[in-house]
Every structure is written in structure tokens, then in C-alpha cells.
Design an enzyme around this catalytic site. Structure first.
Site, PDB file in Angstrom:
ATOM      1  N   GLY A  36       0.797  -1.219   0.000  1.00 25.81           N
ATOM      2  CA  GLY A  36       0.000   0.000   0.000  1.00 25.81           C
ATOM      3  C   GLY A  36       0.829   1.268   0.000  1.00 25.81           C
ATOM      4  N   LEU A  95      -5.714  -5.036  -4.070  1.00 26.11           N
ATOM      5  CA  LEU A  95      -5.940  -4.096  -5.175  1.00 26.11           C
ATOM      6  C   LEU A  95      -6.760  -2.873  -4.772  1.00 26.11           C
ATOM      7  CD1 LEU A  95      -6.633  -6.706  -8.004  1.00 26.11           C
ATOM      8  CD2 LEU A  95      -4.448  -5.702  -7.324  1.00 26.11           C
ATOM      9  N   LYS A 116       4.959  -9.610  -6.313  1.00 23.53           N
ATOM     10  CA  LYS A 116       4.773  -8.154  -6.348  1.00 23.53           C
ATOM     11  C   LYS A 116       5.967  -7.441  -6.967  1.00 23.53           C
ATOM     12  CE  LYS A 116       1.557  -7.607  -2.507  1.00 23.53           C
ATOM     13  NZ  LYS A 116       1.338  -7.016  -1.164  1.00 23.53           N
ATOM     14  N   ASP A 165       4.978  -3.365   6.601  1.00 23.15           N
ATOM     15  CA  ASP A 165       3.722  -3.427   7.347  1.00 23.15           C
ATOM     16  C   ASP A 165       3.887  -4.177   8.665  1.00 23.15           C
ATOM     17  OD1 ASP A 165       4.143  -5.963   6.479  1.00 23.15           O
ATOM     18  OD2 ASP A 165       2.192  -6.236   5.519  1.00 23.15           O
ATOM     19  N   CYS A 225      14.233   5.783  19.167  1.00 24.94           N
ATOM     20  CA  CYS A 225      14.028   6.885  20.111  1.00 24.94           C
ATOM     21  C   CYS A 225      12.525   7.062  20.349  1.00 24.94           C
ATOM     22  CB  CYS A 225      14.603   8.188  19.558  1.00 24.94           C
ATOM     23  SG  CYS A 225      16.392   8.228  19.399  1.00 24.94           S
ATOM     24  N   CYS A 250      -3.066  -4.459   8.794  1.00 25.40           N
ATOM     25  CA  CYS A 250      -4.143  -4.067   7.887  1.00 25.40           C
ATOM     26  C   CYS A 250      -5.115  -5.218   7.632  1.00 25.40           C
ATOM     27  CB  CYS A 250      -3.571  -3.599   6.550  1.00 25.40           C
ATOM     28  SG  CYS A 250      -2.885  -1.944   6.598  1.00 25.40           S
TER      29      CYS A 250
HETATM   30 ZN    ZN Z   1      17.614   6.476  18.489  1.00 27.49          ZN
END
Ligand code: ZN
Length: 268
Positions: free
Chosen positions: A42, A72, A87, A131, A174, A188
Site C-alpha cells: 500500500g 488491489l 509483487k 507493514d 528513540c 491491515c
Molecule cells: Zn535512536
């Protein structure tokens, strides 16, 4: 850099070249930039689409999936006739059909600690269009340790986020020192996503890459944009560099990706 564009390129990129802030030199810089896109789903679809159209000279595509019909609704570089194909193959065909200036390297694999270091070393900029948390942490650690800038994007239902990590600001760890336990954050496939949303976020990622390639403007370094399609609003969240970050901190626990685990919970 010597802008040595041929007549066809002067035509193709004329709307870039006419701008003072891009010009022939900026376009030549784009053609001379190598970008690795991790994920041809995506987010990767609009990233590849716009980087190819803009004339980024070499695109690496990493993905180990095949096209499914349920992709799709949002993965616009793959077509119904591509269902069942890798893909990376349909991505390569889309890009070369759009712009023959672009060289495409396909890597039909799932990024691993073994493969990632050499792969990233071969590119100027990386786009995390993955993802899953294991890949996000791996991309962060490899890029941060190698000093390679990368764009991060993520989508969830009606919400998305995007930021850019450079060696001047914070890194992904971080923001999130370690991944949430496996299974606690839905993807998803289980949570769903509005089809256009990865297009919105992926276009912002592509914008950041073009700016980095041309050394133009201010990247989203140390800032995260949180986009809500429902309220159509954007919040900017500062990301501070953590002194105790395990990768970019003062006494980092991770000096090489071989020292971290990227399976399951992504813990040290
Ligand atoms: Zn860092």
C-alpha cells in the site's frame, strides 16, 4: 554535478526543470539517486509510482509477497491480471512502463538481518514501506548504523503517520525503544485500512525522498506527522533524540544488527 540531460529527458522532466529550485541540476541529482523501497504494498505503490515518474534513476524493490485480490483496493501499481504474481515483478513492469529512464532492481525476499546490511549499503536513501514491526526495527537499525537516511510511514484504518530519520535527528527506536509484543497491534489484514490512506502517506514519503535527493527544504527529521483522514487533520509531534536509545544513544547496546533479534517481539 554536470546536468547532461538528453532532449527526451528535457521534455519529460520539463515541469521540474522550469523551477529555479530544481532546474537541470536538481533533475540530474534525481537521476543520479539510488532509492531502496522496502515493501511493494500500500505505501510502496505510490512511493514507487512517484519516484519513477520523477526520474529517480535507480529503484530497489524488496518484497516476498505475491499479489492478492484484496491488495488491489489500495496497492495501485498491481492490476487484477497480476493476482498470483510476485509483487516485485508487477512493480518492475509498472515502473519501466512509466519511465524507461529508471533502473529497477528486484529483491524477492523478506528483509533479514543477514540480507539488509549489504542491500542498504548499495543505496543512498531507504523508504520503509513495510507493514510489520520486525522490518521497521531492522530498517531503522541498519540505516541508523550505516548513516543512510530513511522515510518511515505507517497506516491504520483512517490514520497514518510519516517521518524522516536522518543522522541529525532521532531514530525510530528513540520513538519506540522496542516493538510491542507480537499480536497486540493489529495489521491491515485484521484492522482494515481506508484504500486511499496509504496513497496519502506514501505520497508524503515520496516527497521527502525527492527533497533529500535534491538537498532541498526541511526534512521531517525530529518531527512526526500524524494524519487523521476522518477529521482531515494533521498533527506534528516532535521526536526527541533519547540519550539512552539502544542504537543512536550515548552508550548504544546495538552496535550491529547481528546483536539484535528481529523475530517476534524484536527485543534485544
Ligand atoms: Zn535512536
Amino acid at each position: 554535478m554536470r546536468p547532461d540531460l538528453d532532449p527526451e529527458q528535457l521534455d519529460r522532466y520539463s515541469r521540474h526543470i522550469i523551477m529555479d529550485d530544481v532546474g537541470p541540476a536538481g533533475q540530474a541529482a534525481l537521476l543520479d539517486t539510488d532509492v531502496l523501497v522496502v515493501g511493494a504494498g500500500g505505501l510502496g505503490a505510490p512511493v514507487l509510482q512517484y519516484l519513477a515518474a520523477a526520474g529517480v534513476g535507480r529503484l530497489g524493490v524488496v518484497d516476498d509477497d505475491t499479489v492478492e485480490r484484496s491488495n488491489l483496493q489500495r496497492q495501485v501499481i498491481h492490476a487484477d491480471s497480476d493476482v498470483g504474481r510476485p509483487k516485485v515483478d508487477s512493480a518492475r513492469e509498472f515502473v519501466t512502463d512509466l519511465n524507461p529512464d529508471v533502473t529497477v532492481d528486484t529483491h524477492e525476499l523478506r528483509l533479514s538481518a543477514d540480507s539488509a546490511v549489504d542491500l542498504v549499503d548499495d543505496y543512498d536513501i531507504v523508504v520503509d514501506a513495510s507493514d510489520n514491526f520486525a522490518t521497521r526495527f531492522l530498517v531503522n537499525d541498519v540505516c541508523t548504523l550505516a548513516g543512510v537516511p530513511f522515510s518511515h510511514g505507517a497506516v491504520f484504518r483512517f490514520e497514518g503517520q510519516v517521518t524522516t530519520f536522518t543522522d541529525e535527528g532521532a531514530c525510530y527506536r528513540c520513538l519506540f525503544p522496542k516493538a510491542p509484543p507480537a499480536g497486540t497491534v493489529p495489521d491491515c489484514a485484521t484492522a482494515g485500512v481506508l484504500g486511499v490512506l496509504p496513497g496519502t502517506i506514501g505520497c508524503l514519503q515520496a516527497t521527502e525522498v525527492l527533497k533529500l535527493a535534491m538537498d532541498y527544504g526541511d526534512p521531517l527529521s525530529g518531527r512526526l506527522l500524524a494524519f487523521d483522514a476522518g477529521s482531515m487533520s494533521v498533527d506534528e509531534v516532535p521526536i526527541a533524540k533519547r540519550p539512552d536509545c539502544p542504537v543512536c544513544g550515548e552508550d548504544p547496546a546495538i552496535g550491529a544488527v547481528s546483536e539484535a533479534s528481529y523475530e517476534g517481539r524484536c527485543e534485544l
